[in-house]
Design a protein around this motif. Structure first.
Motif, PDB file in Angstrom:
ATOM      1  N   ALA A 269       0.837  -1.211   0.000  1.00  0.00           N
ATOM      2  CA  ALA A 269       0.000   0.000   0.000  1.00  0.00           C
ATOM      3  C   ALA A 269       0.868   1.256   0.000  1.00  0.00           C
ATOM      4  O   ALA A 269       0.532   2.254  -0.633  1.00  0.00           O
ATOM      5  N   LEU A 270       1.991   1.211   0.699  1.00  0.00           N
ATOM      6  CA  LEU A 270       2.914   2.348   0.723  1.00  0.00           C
ATOM      7  C   LEU A 270       3.418   2.654  -0.679  1.00  0.00           C
ATOM      8  O   LEU A 270       3.439   3.809  -1.103  1.00  0.00           O
ATOM      9  N   PHE A 271       3.814   1.619  -1.415  1.00  0.00           N
ATOM     10  CA  PHE A 271       4.377   1.820  -2.743  1.00  0.00           C
ATOM     11  C   PHE A 271       3.312   1.977  -3.822  1.00  0.00           C
ATOM     12  O   PHE A 271       3.631   2.337  -4.948  1.00  0.00           O
ATOM     13  N   ALA A 272       2.027   1.748  -3.481  1.00  0.00           N
ATOM     14  CA  ALA A 272       0.948   1.817  -4.487  1.00  0.00           C
ATOM     15  C   ALA A 272       0.722   3.214  -5.049  1.00  0.00           C
ATOM     16  O   ALA A 272       0.515   3.334  -6.244  1.00  0.00           O
ATOM     17  N   PRO A 273       0.719   4.300  -4.399  1.00  0.00           N
ATOM     18  CA  PRO A 273       0.504   4.583  -2.986  1.00  0.00           C
ATOM     19  C   PRO A 273      -0.997   4.646  -2.672  1.00  0.00           C
ATOM     20  O   PRO A 273      -1.752   5.306  -3.384  1.00  0.00           O
ATOM     21  N   ASP A 274      -1.401   3.946  -1.601  1.00  0.00           N
ATOM     22  CA  ASP A 274      -2.803   3.862  -1.205  1.00  0.00           C
ATOM     23  C   ASP A 274      -2.902   4.206   0.283  1.00  0.00           C
ATOM     24  O   ASP A 274      -2.750   3.351   1.150  1.00  0.00           O
ATOM     25  N   ARG A 275      -3.151   5.474   0.555  1.00  0.00           N
ATOM     26  CA  ARG A 275      -3.172   6.006   1.923  1.00  0.00           C
ATOM     27  C   ARG A 275      -4.184   5.272   2.807  1.00  0.00           C
ATOM     28  O   ARG A 275      -3.874   4.887   3.936  1.00  0.00           O
ATOM     29  N   ASP A 276      -5.409   5.098   2.329  1.00  0.00           N
ATOM     30  CA  ASP A 276      -6.458   4.504   3.162  1.00  0.00           C
ATOM     31  C   ASP A 276      -6.154   3.043   3.482  1.00  0.00           C
ATOM     32  O   ASP A 276      -6.347   2.590   4.618  1.00  0.00           O
ATOM     33  N   ARG A 277      -5.684   2.303   2.506  1.00  0.00           N
ATOM     34  CA  ARG A 277      -5.337   0.890   2.745  1.00  0.00           C
ATOM     35  C   ARG A 277      -4.159   0.800   3.715  1.00  0.00           C
ATOM     36  O   ARG A 277      -4.147  -0.049   4.606  1.00  0.00           O
ATOM     37  N   PHE A 278      -3.182   1.678   3.564  1.00  0.00           N
ATOM     38  CA  PHE A 278      -2.042   1.707   4.477  1.00  0.00           C
ATOM     39  C   PHE A 278      -2.521   1.949   5.910  1.00  0.00           C
ATOM     40  O   PHE A 278      -2.108   1.270   6.845  1.00  0.00           O
ATOM     41  N   ALA A 279      -3.418   2.911   6.082  1.00  0.00           N
ATOM     42  CA  ALA A 279      -3.940   3.228   7.415  1.00  0.00           C
ATOM     43  C   ALA A 279      -4.666   2.030   8.014  1.00  0.00           C
ATOM     44  O   ALA A 279      -4.479   1.697   9.190  1.00  0.00           O
ATOM     45  N   ALA A 280      -5.484   1.370   7.214  1.00  0.00           N
ATOM     46  CA  ALA A 280      -6.230   0.214   7.711  1.00  0.00           C
ATOM     47  C   ALA A 280      -5.291  -0.924   8.115  1.00  0.00           C
ATOM     48  O   ALA A 280      -5.489  -1.571   9.148  1.00  0.00           O
ATOM     49  N   LEU A 281      -4.264  -1.162   7.310  1.00  0.00           N
ATOM     50  CA  LEU A 281      -3.359  -2.278   7.568  1.00  0.00           C
ATOM     51  C   LEU A 281      -2.426  -2.032   8.746  1.00  0.00           C
ATOM     52  O   LEU A 281      -1.923  -2.986   9.347  1.00  0.00           O
ATOM     53  N   THR A 282      -2.180  -0.786   9.083  1.00  0.00           N
ATOM     54  CA  THR A 282      -1.287  -0.484  10.207  1.00  0.00           C
ATOM     55  C   THR A 282      -2.053  -0.220  11.504  1.00  0.00           C
ATOM     56  O   THR A 282      -1.427  -0.021  12.543  1.00  0.00           O
ATOM     57  N   GLU A 283      -3.356  -0.243  11.465  1.00  0.00           N
ATOM     58  CA  GLU A 283      -4.174   0.114  12.631  1.00  0.00           C
ATOM     59  C   GLU A 283      -3.866  -0.752  13.851  1.00  0.00           C
ATOM     60  O   GLU A 283      -3.857  -0.257  14.978  1.00  0.00           O
ATOM     61  N   ALA A 284      -3.601  -2.035  13.663  1.00  0.00           N
ATOM     62  CA  ALA A 284      -3.393  -2.940  14.800  1.00  0.00           C
ATOM     63  C   ALA A 284      -1.969  -2.906  15.351  1.00  0.00           C
ATOM     64  O   ALA A 284      -1.691  -3.540  16.363  1.00  0.00           O
ATOM     65  N   TRP A 285      -1.066  -2.175  14.717  1.00  0.00           N
ATOM     66  CA  TRP A 285       0.313  -2.109  15.193  1.00  0.00           C
ATOM     67  C   TRP A 285       0.371  -1.321  16.499  1.00  0.00           C
ATOM     68  O   TRP A 285      -0.498  -0.472  16.759  1.00  0.00           O
ATOM     69  N   PRO A 286       1.426  -1.526  17.309  1.00  0.00           N
ATOM     70  CA  PRO A 286       1.572  -0.710  18.518  1.00  0.00           C
ATOM     71  C   PRO A 286       1.531   0.785  18.152  1.00  0.00           C
ATOM     72  O   PRO A 286       2.078   1.201  17.130  1.00  0.00           O
TER      73      PRO A 286
END
Length: 197
Positions: A159-176
């Motif tokens: 998602a970072l390299f796509a770049p897809d901001r919303d998908r990146f945010a969703a995928l990182t939500e569960a990280w510390p």
């Protein structure tokens, strides 16, 4: 959930003790916070905020000694001999085909002036692409170091390299939280950069 698009001023570096951010700002402040954490027995990683490259710090000795090692001693200016004044020009070897040298020789101002002009034109034309690439690399470097084993890392990288901001945010939500927020701040620079082909 979206990644912030407004970018705040980027501090010089950030230190993490495990998944917790313990300091962010000028290197001297971060180094002292890292030293205190190491003295408590914690493992600390310090990242340059512009590149996300790790910063190796010598934390031995007193705080004053640590700070003294951060500032390299000033090198005395070498005495200049006769010739052109120092203009910040660096001489290096350039290898070109004979037809390139022939063309450069016929340009107004000569080879050096023409090469500098051409480099500046290409540099300006690629600024957006370069900023995007550098921001993506910095965010990825941090993510790989701090979240490489976290759920969703590979998809977040895509998602970072796509770049897809919303998908990146969703995928990182569960990280510390501290890792997630720092990765998002770094990624925001990539998402905000011009996306030219």
């Amino acid at each position: 959930m979206t990644v912030e698009s407004a970018r705040e001023p980027v501090p010089a570096c950030t230190a993490f003790e495990g998944a917790r951010r313990i300091a962010s700002g000028p290197l001297a402040e971060v180094a002292l916070a890292a030293k205190r954490a190491v003295e408590r027995g914690a493992g600390v990683l310090v990242f340059d905020d512009a590149t996300s490259l790790p910063i190796e710090l010598d934390l031995r000795g007193s705080e004053a000694e640590v700070l003294a090692r951060l500032s390299p001693p000033a090198e005395p200016e070498a005495p200049r001999g006769p010739g052109r004044p120092k203009l910040g020009v660096v001489a290096r070897e350039v290898t070109l085909l004979p037809r390139h040298w022939d063309w450069l020789a016929g340009q107004p101002g000569g080879a050096s002036v023409t090469l500098r002009r051409l480099v500046e034109e290409v540099r300006r034309a690629g600024e957006g692409r370069d900023r995007l690439r550098q921001a993506q690399e910095a965010a990825y470097r941090f993510m790989a170091a701090m979240a490489g084993d976290r759920p969703g890392f590979e998809e977040a990288a895509r998602a970072l390299f796509a770049p897809d901001r919303d998908r990146f945010a969703a995928l990182t939500e569960a990280w510390p939280a501290d890792i997630r927020d720092h990765a998002r701040r770094l990624a925001a620079a990539a998402f905000d950069a011009p996306h030219s082909a």
